[in-house]
Design a protein around this motif. Structure first.
Motif, PDB file in Angstrom:
ATOM      1  N   PRO A  87       0.776  -1.237   0.000  1.00  0.00           N
ATOM      2  CA  PRO A  87       0.000   0.000   0.000  1.00  0.00           C
ATOM      3  C   PRO A  87       0.811   1.293   0.000  1.00  0.00           C
ATOM      4  O   PRO A  87       0.476   2.219  -0.768  1.00  0.00           O
ATOM      5  CB  PRO A  87      -0.879  -0.140   1.248  1.00  0.00           C
ATOM      6  CG  PRO A  87      -1.085  -1.616   1.377  1.00  0.00           C
ATOM      7  CD  PRO A  87       0.244  -2.216   0.972  1.00  0.00           C
ATOM      8  N   PRO A  88       1.892   1.446   0.801  1.00  0.00           N
ATOM      9  CA  PRO A  88       2.628   2.710   0.742  1.00  0.00           C
ATOM     10  C   PRO A  88       3.210   2.990  -0.658  1.00  0.00           C
ATOM     11  O   PRO A  88       3.127   4.121  -1.153  1.00  0.00           O
ATOM     12  CB  PRO A  88       3.741   2.521   1.785  1.00  0.00           C
ATOM     13  CG  PRO A  88       3.184   1.529   2.752  1.00  0.00           C
ATOM     14  CD  PRO A  88       2.390   0.580   1.911  1.00  0.00           C
ATOM     15  N   ALA A  89       3.760   1.956  -1.292  1.00  0.00           N
ATOM     16  CA  ALA A  89       4.316   2.143  -2.643  1.00  0.00           C
ATOM     17  C   ALA A  89       3.205   2.406  -3.659  1.00  0.00           C
ATOM     18  O   ALA A  89       3.385   3.188  -4.600  1.00  0.00           O
ATOM     19  CB  ALA A  89       5.133   0.917  -3.044  1.00  0.00           C
ATOM     20  N   GLU A  90       2.059   1.757  -3.467  1.00  0.00           N
ATOM     21  CA  GLU A  90       0.931   1.974  -4.384  1.00  0.00           C
ATOM     22  C   GLU A  90       0.446   3.423  -4.307  1.00  0.00           C
ATOM     23  O   GLU A  90       0.153   4.053  -5.337  1.00  0.00           O
ATOM     24  CB  GLU A  90      -0.225   1.046  -4.024  1.00  0.00           C
ATOM     25  CG  GLU A  90       0.083  -0.434  -4.189  1.00  0.00           C
ATOM     26  CD  GLU A  90      -0.923  -1.297  -3.428  1.00  0.00           C
ATOM     27  OE1 GLU A  90      -2.083  -0.841  -3.260  1.00  0.00           O
ATOM     28  OE2 GLU A  90      -0.566  -2.404  -3.017  1.00  0.00           O
ATOM     29  N   LEU A  91       0.363   3.960  -3.098  1.00  0.00           N
ATOM     30  CA  LEU A  91      -0.111   5.332  -2.932  1.00  0.00           C
ATOM     31  C   LEU A  91       0.874   6.320  -3.544  1.00  0.00           C
ATOM     32  O   LEU A  91       0.450   7.341  -4.123  1.00  0.00           O
ATOM     33  CB  LEU A  91      -0.349   5.631  -1.453  1.00  0.00           C
ATOM     34  CG  LEU A  91      -1.511   4.839  -0.824  1.00  0.00           C
ATOM     35  CD1 LEU A  91      -1.579   5.088   0.680  1.00  0.00           C
ATOM     36  CD2 LEU A  91      -2.832   5.201  -1.485  1.00  0.00           C
ATOM     37  N   ARG A  92       2.169   6.045  -3.449  1.00  0.00           N
ATOM     38  CA  ARG A  92       3.153   6.902  -4.125  1.00  0.00           C
ATOM     39  C   ARG A  92       2.959   6.843  -5.634  1.00  0.00           C
ATOM     40  O   ARG A  92       3.032   7.867  -6.329  1.00  0.00           O
ATOM     41  CB  ARG A  92       4.581   6.477  -3.749  1.00  0.00           C
ATOM     42  CG  ARG A  92       4.985   6.822  -2.330  1.00  0.00           C
ATOM     43  CD  ARG A  92       6.486   6.678  -2.130  1.00  0.00           C
ATOM     44  NE  ARG A  92       6.973   5.331  -2.354  1.00  0.00           N
ATOM     45  CZ  ARG A  92       7.020   4.384  -1.430  1.00  0.00           C
ATOM     46  NH1 ARG A  92       6.602   4.648  -0.195  1.00  0.00           N
ATOM     47  NH2 ARG A  92       7.498   3.186  -1.702  1.00  0.00           N
ATOM     48  N   PHE A  93       2.752   5.643  -6.144  1.00  0.00           N
ATOM     49  CA  PHE A  93       2.526   5.438  -7.579  1.00  0.00           C
ATOM     50  C   PHE A  93       1.335   6.272  -8.052  1.00  0.00           C
ATOM     51  O   PHE A  93       1.399   6.947  -9.089  1.00  0.00           O
ATOM     52  CB  PHE A  93       2.273   3.943  -7.809  1.00  0.00           C
ATOM     53  CG  PHE A  93       2.131   3.510  -9.234  1.00  0.00           C
ATOM     54  CD1 PHE A  93       3.245   3.111  -9.977  1.00  0.00           C
ATOM     55  CD2 PHE A  93       0.881   3.450  -9.828  1.00  0.00           C
ATOM     56  CE1 PHE A  93       3.111   2.674 -11.285  1.00  0.00           C
ATOM     57  CE2 PHE A  93       0.738   3.013 -11.140  1.00  0.00           C
ATOM     58  CZ  PHE A  93       1.854   2.630 -11.871  1.00  0.00           C
ATOM     59  N   MET A  94       0.252   6.247  -7.288  1.00  0.00           N
ATOM     60  CA  MET A  94      -0.932   7.012  -7.653  1.00  0.00           C
ATOM     61  C   MET A  94      -0.677   8.508  -7.531  1.00  0.00           C
ATOM     62  O   MET A  94      -1.068   9.297  -8.408  1.00  0.00           O
ATOM     63  CB  MET A  94      -2.115   6.594  -6.774  1.00  0.00           C
ATOM     64  CG  MET A  94      -2.523   5.137  -6.894  1.00  0.00           C
ATOM     65  SD  MET A  94      -3.049   4.653  -8.560  1.00  0.00           S
ATOM     66  CE  MET A  94      -4.567   5.610  -8.717  1.00  0.00           C
ATOM     67  N   ALA A  95      -0.009   8.935  -6.470  1.00  0.00           N
ATOM     68  CA  ALA A  95       0.252  10.360  -6.263  1.00  0.00           C
ATOM     69  C   ALA A  95       1.145  10.933  -7.357  1.00  0.00           C
ATOM     70  O   ALA A  95       1.019  12.116  -7.717  1.00  0.00           O
ATOM     71  CB  ALA A  95       0.898  10.580  -4.890  1.00  0.00           C
ATOM     72  N   GLU A  96       2.025  10.098  -7.897  1.00  0.00           N
ATOM     73  CA  GLU A  96       2.904  10.550  -8.983  1.00  0.00           C
ATOM     74  C   GLU A  96       2.204  10.560 -10.337  1.00  0.00           C
ATOM     75  O   GLU A  96       2.803  10.961 -11.350  1.00  0.00           O
ATOM     76  CB  GLU A  96       4.134   9.636  -9.046  1.00  0.00           C
ATOM     77  CG  GLU A  96       5.048   9.768  -7.826  1.00  0.00           C
ATOM     78  CD  GLU A  96       6.028   8.611  -7.708  1.00  0.00           C
ATOM     79  OE1 GLU A  96       5.998   7.697  -8.576  1.00  0.00           O
ATOM     80  OE2 GLU A  96       6.820   8.607  -6.742  1.00  0.00           O
ATOM     81  N   GLY A  97       0.947  10.094 -10.378  1.00  0.00           N
ATOM     82  CA  GLY A  97       0.163  10.158 -11.611  1.00  0.00           C
ATOM     83  C   GLY A  97       0.331   8.982 -12.543  1.00  0.00           C
ATOM     84  O   GLY A  97      -0.109   9.048 -13.697  1.00  0.00           O
TER      85      GLY A  97
END
Length: 276
Positions: A87-97
């Motif tokens: 989840p933490p890496a997934e949220l970064r992935f989403m935040a980076e677009g």
């Protein structure tokens, strides 16, 4: 000569095969679905794919690797859709677009396994970070995935919470391998290993590692499906990826996930029974 060329062109156009009305042409390549070794090695994909392809008509090519590597494929545009559990890496992935949508599909849990005689004395602990600290203090062998998978990243967070730098734990063995190979190595070395429950249950040498630690809330292991954003990579098959996502959260797929059992146990809890 120009008239002959024109007639040949018209003839070729008229004879070109036409798709029957209402039937979509097959895509030039299959949908690339990057998912984790735990989903593939547990047997869940073999349970789902025949039904998915029959009911949706999607042609799917699965690439099984760690969550970090799957997210890298998404960043490069080498996968259309990702099923990952970090989840933490997934949220970064989403935040980076990089992702267009992220949807909860299912969950299982991580467990700490090891030799039945348990030299570090961690059996029954409900604090997974404390268990890792005991293993390190007793110089017991611990096999780590070491591959930026969701399981590896969960282990790294537990080490931090335990106050240990995992790179300075002398008996930690980072294999850079999938979950099944890590289990085999841990059994061969008489060591401990953090694993997802489903892969452990599916592992053919299941009885060679004892389940010692479970139940810590930090060992919850949710799986999310992410559609790679077509604004970042216009060539990705975002429409087909969204169809895959809709099918996986639909009642048919959720029932299939809930019915998938290993050694009599439910391997993955479907999202229909969860909150994100």
């Amino acid at each position: 000569m120009r008239a002959l060329t024109r007639r040949r062109w018209l003839t070729a156009a008229l004879l070109a095969p036409l798709a029957p009305a209402g039937v979509q042409a097959q895509p030039a390549r299959p949908l690339v679905w990057a998912t984790t070794t735990s989903v593939e090695q547990s047997g869940l994909l073999a349970h789902l794919l025949p039904v998915l392809q029959r009911e949706t008509g999607l042609r799917v090519r699965v690439v099984a690797l760690g969550s970090g590597q799957a997210l890298d494929l998404g960043r490069r545009g080498d996968a259309d859709v990702l099923l990952v559990h970090d989840p933490p890496a997934e949220l970064r992935f989403m935040a980076e677009g990089w992702g267009q949508q992220r949807r909860l599909i299912m969950r299982n849990d991580l467990v700490l396994l090891g030799p039945a005689h348990d030299p570090a004395g961690v059996r029954g602990l409900r604090d997974a970070a404390q268990a890792l600290a005991r293993i390190a203090a007793h110089d017991a062998v611990l096999v780590s995935r070491g591959d930026r998978s969701g399981t590896h990243e969960a282990e790294r967070r537990l080490w931090q919470q335990a106050g240990w730098d995992p790179e300075r734990v002398p008996q930690r063995r980072a294999c850079g391998c999938g979950m099944g190979a890590a289990l085999t190595l841990a059994a061969g070395l008489g060591g401990y290993v953090l694993a997802d429950r489903a892969t452990w249950l599916a592992w053919p040498r299941h009885g060679e590692l004892a389940l010692l630690v479970e139940g810590d809330a930090r060992l919850a292991n949710p799986y999310h499906l992410i559609v790679v954003h077509p604004q970042r990579h216009p060539h990705v098959r975002a429409e087909e990826a969204r169809r895959l996502a809709d099918w996986l959260v639909g009642p048919r797929a959720q029932r299939l996930i809930g019915s998938f059992r290993l050694r009599g146990q439910v391997a993955f809890e479907p999202a229909a029974a969860l909150s994100d």
